[in-house]
Design a protein around this motif. Structure first.
Motif, PDB file in Angstrom:
ATOM      1  N   HIS A   1     -18.609 -44.589 -27.878  1.00  0.00           N
ATOM      2  CA  HIS A   1     -18.414 -43.755 -29.061  1.00  0.00           C
ATOM      3  C   HIS A   1     -17.837 -42.394 -28.656  1.00  0.00           C
ATOM      4  CE1 HIS A   1     -19.310 -41.371 -32.643  1.00  0.00           C
ATOM      5  NE2 HIS A   1     -19.528 -42.492 -33.301  1.00  0.00           N
TER       6      HIS A   1
ATOM      7  N   LYS B 249     -21.978 -54.321 -28.338  1.00  0.00           N
ATOM      8  CA  LYS B 249     -22.906 -55.447 -28.320  1.00  0.00           C
ATOM      9  C   LYS B 249     -22.177 -56.766 -28.091  1.00  0.00           C
ATOM     10  CE  LYS B 249     -24.961 -56.662 -32.185  1.00  0.00           C
ATOM     11  NZ  LYS B 249     -25.870 -56.616 -33.365  1.00  0.00           N
TER      12      LYS B 249
ATOM     13  N   ASP C  25     -19.508 -45.812 -36.831  1.00  0.00           N
ATOM     14  CA  ASP C  25     -20.525 -45.930 -35.783  1.00  0.00           C
ATOM     15  C   ASP C  25     -20.939 -47.390 -35.597  1.00  0.00           C
ATOM     16  OD1 ASP C  25     -20.398 -43.191 -35.664  1.00  0.00           O
ATOM     17  OD2 ASP C  25     -22.275 -42.850 -36.744  1.00  0.00           O
ATOM     18  N   GLY C  26     -21.061 -48.116 -36.726  1.00  0.00           N
ATOM     19  CA  GLY C  26     -21.434 -49.524 -36.657  1.00  0.00           C
ATOM     20  C   GLY C  26     -20.386 -50.365 -35.966  1.00  0.00           C
TER      21      GLY C  26
ATOM     22  N   LYS D 213     -20.901 -49.797 -32.244  1.00  0.00           N
ATOM     23  CA  LYS D 213     -22.109 -50.465 -31.756  1.00  0.00           C
ATOM     24  C   LYS D 213     -21.927 -51.979 -31.693  1.00  0.00           C
ATOM     25  CE  LYS D 213     -25.271 -46.880 -33.432  1.00  0.00           C
ATOM     26  NZ  LYS D 213     -26.291 -46.526 -34.450  1.00  0.00           N
ATOM     27  N   GLU D 214     -21.321 -52.554 -32.722  1.00  0.00           N
ATOM     28  CA  GLU D 214     -21.095 -53.999 -32.732  1.00  0.00           C
ATOM     29  C   GLU D 214     -20.107 -54.397 -31.640  1.00  0.00           C
ATOM     30  OE1 GLU D 214     -22.529 -56.442 -34.384  1.00  0.00           O
ATOM     31  OE2 GLU D 214     -23.884 -55.105 -35.493  1.00  0.00           O
TER      32      GLU D 214
ATOM     33  N   SER E 123     -22.468 -48.063 -22.212  1.00  0.00           N
ATOM     34  CA  SER E 123     -23.352 -47.963 -23.374  1.00  0.00           C
ATOM     35  C   SER E 123     -22.522 -47.750 -24.625  1.00  0.00           C
ATOM     36  CB  SER E 123     -24.338 -46.793 -23.220  1.00  0.00           C
ATOM     37  OG  SER E 123     -23.654 -45.546 -23.273  1.00  0.00           O
ATOM     38  N   ALA E 124     -23.117 -48.035 -25.778  1.00  0.00           N
ATOM     39  CA  ALA E 124     -22.436 -47.783 -27.044  1.00  0.00           C
ATOM     40  C   ALA E 124     -22.186 -46.294 -27.224  1.00  0.00           C
ATOM     41  CB  ALA E 124     -23.266 -48.330 -28.200  1.00  0.00           C
ATOM     42  N   LYS E 125     -23.115 -45.462 -26.741  1.00  0.00           N
ATOM     43  CA  LYS E 125     -22.951 -44.014 -26.841  1.00  0.00           C
ATOM     44  C   LYS E 125     -21.741 -43.543 -26.052  1.00  0.00           C
ATOM     45  CE  LYS E 125     -25.321 -39.623 -25.975  1.00  0.00           C
ATOM     46  NZ  LYS E 125     -26.538 -38.968 -25.440  1.00  0.00           N
TER      47      LYS E 125
END
Length: 409
Positions: free
Chosen positions: A135, A117, A109-110, A113-114, A130-132
């Motif tokens: 994912h 970002k 997950d990290g 997200k990274e 979005s990160a979501k």
């Protein structure tokens, strides 16, 4: 190979491999174990006329370091364990410990997200809002490979398929160990999602990409450490019973839940009895306290294992590095390095509760890093050394997930 649908292949393969190990190694094979290696370490010290042990162990090296500290606490002078394995299950025939991968999906997950970002610095982020969303898109594409592997044809002599296990086990999981490889992972995953399969296939799915020469050595040590006292007469688990045990582990991690399935079949077919009598203690006082290092999110040796070790070793100190990856050296941190240097030079431990930040982003170019002009010459030299260590950490040749060899033959 899928351990659920092809467990018969697993069982047959490891039955033969274990017999081959017995035939090749003979009776000596029973003595390749961690307690014996710990005793051999003393033989090395004695040979050079040194009483005190200086040691920095990573990953499995923390199992060896803890074993040494418990067998020879009076000789512990400077011992660091970094990326800590949980020692009690290791020796108690508990092959699958959900704690081991309790942080694996959090690191996955990290990574996502990274990546988001990082924007343009991460190829995989393109086209996602979005990160979501990123994912969900990546994970659904990954899980779809369970039932629908992707055929890849390059030419008449180079073709095959990309499976869930190629991507989850041989690409994503090992990359979670070493975040310095995340930009390249992201490039290959981005190509996969776009339908450009050549680069991912060449990176992950060729037979030579999924087998380590050290695998059999690791197998011997692991099974010798945890084998029952009487392998030949004990009641062994049947194949359905092995799958029942595996089921308890399966849902712990969507990325790594099945990666240790090989080990269950190995242990059930192992040909040697346990020859050592080592039993981990619950409280150990060493001549000098241990320094324990862990990242916040380690995909295979989670922080909780380091915290448990911290309770075992009297006056030890746990330093948490606020990062993702396997062992502190997986990302550069001058803060951590300076504490390590101070401990080895003077024996002084960090204050209880000390934490350290890392010095670089996971995706270079995503934000301003510390420039060389902002550092003095000693710090610049240290930064370069830490970066080189993160690119090729001490465990990098032996710690990647194990892969059933027949899957690519």
């Amino acid at each position: 190979m899928d351990p659920w649908t092809q467990s018969g292949d697993f069982a047959a393969y490891y039955e033969n491999l274990s017999k081959a190990c017995r035939e090749v190694m003979g009776e000596k094979g029973a003595y390749f174990n961690t307690p014996q290696t710990a005793a051999d370490m003393n033989s090395i010290l004695d040979a050079i006329g040194q009483r005190e042990m200086y040691y920095w162990g990573f990953s499995y090296g923390t199992t060896l370091g803890q074993t040494y500290a418990q067998m020879f606490p009076e000789r512990v002078h400077r011992v660091i364990i970094d990326g800590v394995s949980h020692q009690a299950p290791w020796y108690n025939n508990e092959l699958l410990v959900p704690d081991d991968v309790s942080s694996t999906d959090a690191v996955y997950d990290g990574f996502v997200k990274e990546c988001f970002k990082a924007g343009d610095a991460c190829a995989l982020a393109a086209g996602h809002t979005s990160a979501k969303e990123l994912h969900e898109n990546l994970t659904s594409s990954l899980l779809a490979l369970y039932d629908d592997p992707i055929p890849v044809y390059i030419n008449a002599s180079l073709h095959g398929e990309i499976t869930f296990f190629d991507v989850a086990w041989d690409a994503i999981f090992p990359s979670l160990y070493k975040p310095t490889g995340w930009p390249q992972l992201a490039e290959n995953l981005a190509a996969l999602l776009k339908g450009n399969y050549t680069a991912p296939f060449l990176a992950w799915a060729l037979p030579e990409n999924v087998w380590s020469d050290l695998y059999e050595a690791n197998m011997v040590i692991v099974n010798s450490d945890r084998a029952p006292r009487d392998q030949l007469t004990r009641k062994k688990l049947t194949r359905p019973e092995i799958l029942d045990v595996l089921a308890k582990y399966h849902n712990t991690s969507k990325i790594a839940g099945d990666t240790e399935a090989d080990g269950l079949f190995e242990l059930e077919s192992w040909q040697y009895d346990r020859t050592h009598s080592f039993v981990p203690a619950e409280r150990v006082e060493t001549a000098h306290p241990l320094l324990i290092l862990s990242t916040t999110l380690d995909p295979i040796c989670p922080l909780i294992s380091a915290q448990k070790a911290n309770k075992v070793y009297v006056d030890s100190v746990l330093l948490e590095q606020k990062s993702m990856g396997h062992c502190s050296v997986s990302m550069p941190s001058k803060c951590t390095a300076k504490h390590v240097r101070k401990y080895f030079d003077t024996g002084v431990l960090p204050e209880i509760g000390t934490t350290c930040e890392i010095d670089e982003p996971y995706f270079p170019g995503s934000k301003t890093s510390l420039k060389a002009s902002d550092m003095d010459s000693d710090e610049e030299e240290l930064a370069h050394a830490l970066r080189a260590l993160a690119e090729d950490p001490p465990w990098s040749k032996s710690s990647f997930p194990r892969r059933h060899r027949q899957s690519k033959v």
